[in-house]
Motif scaffolding. Structure first.
Motif, PDB file in Angstrom:
ATOM      1  N   UNK A  58      38.103   3.757  83.534  1.00 31.98           N
ATOM      2  CA  UNK A  58      39.520   4.129  83.459  1.00 31.98           C
ATOM      3  C   UNK A  58      40.387   2.875  83.401  1.00 31.98           C
ATOM      4  N   UNK A  59      40.093   1.902  84.253  1.00 38.23           N
ATOM      5  CA  UNK A  59      40.838   0.632  84.218  1.00 38.23           C
ATOM      6  C   UNK A  59      40.717  -0.028  82.841  1.00 38.23           C
ATOM      7  N   UNK A  60      39.512  -0.027  82.293  1.00 36.21           N
ATOM      8  CA  UNK A  60      39.290  -0.645  80.981  1.00 36.21           C
ATOM      9  C   UNK A  60      40.157   0.018  79.915  1.00 36.21           C
ATOM     10  N   UNK A  61      40.274   1.326  79.970  1.00 38.83           N
ATOM     11  CA  UNK A  61      41.089   2.052  78.987  1.00 38.83           C
ATOM     12  C   UNK A  61      42.575   1.788  79.206  1.00 38.83           C
ATOM     13  N   UNK A  62      43.023   1.878  80.450  1.00 38.69           N
ATOM     14  CA  UNK A  62      44.450   1.674  80.746  1.00 38.69           C
ATOM     15  C   UNK A  62      44.881   0.259  80.379  1.00 38.69           C
TER      16      UNK A  62
END
Length: 149
Positions: A58-62
């Motif tokens: 999720x962090x990678x996408x955000x």
């Protein structure tokens, strides 16, 4: 994203995520909504050395940054190379490897990291070859190709 002095041997994901959040200038309220959590939980993630892969995804996408690549680069630098013996593999797979194209496993970031440690005198040629398992011919090619003029 990662500064030139980054130590791939010791990875603290929370601080890297926090650094990227600051670069992207994201608000805490947006992050809390994205993770369905409160500000304390976000702060706890920043302080955490490791993270669940689902959270890291999720962090990678955000943040539009592949945090998993950091671990891939760590594996390239610090994992011992495996040697394939003829006994351990069948001949057909060996023939495919012999005639096939070998993808370059070293990213530009890793090459720069290694050459910088050599240039700064942090490591010698021999230390780099032994510690990272890089063939001497590869290291010499990098020096010729990427040497600063």
């Amino acid at each position: 994203m990662i500064n030139k002095k980054f130590n791939f041997k010791h990875i603290h994901l929370g601080s890297l995520v926090e650094q990227r959040v600051q670069e992207k200038e994201l608000h805490l309220s947006f992050l809390c909504r994205s993770f369905n959590c409160n500000g304390k939980q976000i702060t706890d993630m920043y302080e955490s050395e490791t993270m669940n892969t689902e959270i890291l995804l999720i962090w990678s996408k955000i943040l539009q940054y592949d945090f998993f690549r950091i671990y891939s680069e760590h594996l390239i630098l610090y994992s011992p190379q495996t040697r394939v013996s003829i006994k351990d593999s069948d001949h057909s797979s060996l023939k495919k490897k012999e005639g096939g194209f070998r993808k370059n496993i070293y990213t530009r970031g890793i090459i720069e990291f290694i050459l910088e440690s050599l240039e700064n005198g942090e490591k010698s040629h021999t230390e780099i070859i032994q510690e990272y398992g890089i063939p001497p011919s590869t290291l010499n090619k990098w020096l010729d190709k990427y040497k600063k003029i």
